[in-house]
Design a protein around this motif. Structure first.
Motif: not given
Length: 169
Positions: A57-68, A70-72, A85-87
């Motif tokens: 929906n084109g809204l802002s989100y927490d990029k640091n949490i997304l990075h963490d 996706m790294a996981h 399983q990874a998710f």
């Protein structure tokens, strides 16, 4: 067919995770922590839905949490887990103690021990126990693991105690 663009004001979702405006960095970090430390499909689904709704929906989100996140996930996939399983949406087979395994495994191990005391061979005891406790499954390996895990504890039991542990036919 063109995809209709959803405006920010058109989002009328009841879940604050999906609205996102009420979700603080600390709350997202807590959900991510639940996802990382164990199987919590509700936390996994919440955080995935949060990012999906915000991004689509084109809204802002927490990029640091997304990075963490996706790294996981990437680390899990590289280690051999499936994406689910990874998710954290599905369990890794054999990677956890299910609450019912003790109630299932101890009687199975007792059955193997009792059958072997009655002079059955290892293969016969495992096969008969698997047929009794898991008639619809190919579960000899499960019975073998149960016996290996509980053998020492059951060795001191009398035949009567083993029959009580096994339960009725």
């Amino acid at each position: 067919m063109a995809k209709k663009k959803v405006k920010k004001e058109d989002i009328a979702l009841d879940d604050p995770w999906l609205r996102g405006a009420d979700v603080k960095h600390e709350e997202l970090a807590a959900e991510l922590s639940f996802l990382k430390t164990g199987h919590d499909p509700v936390a996994a689904r919440s955080i995935i839905e949060y990012f999906h709704e915000r991004m689509s929906n084109g809204l802002s989100y927490d990029k640091n949490i997304l990075h963490d996140l996706m790294a996981h996930v990437f680390a899990g996939i590289v280690a051999g887990k499936s994406a689910d399983q990874a998710f954290g949406l599905k369990l890794v087979r054999g990677g956890y103690e299910r609450p019912d395994t003790i109630e299932r495994d101890v009687p199975a191990a007792a059955s193997v021990m009792l059958l072997m005391r009655k002079k059955k061979t290892w293969e016969q005891a495992i096969g008969e126990t698997a047929d009794r406790f898991f008639p619809d499954e190919n579960s000899e390996r499960t019975v073998e693991r149960a016996y290996a895990k509980y053998r020492e504890e059951l060795e001191t039991c009398t035949d009567e105690q083993l029959r009580e542990t096994i339960g009725p036919d």
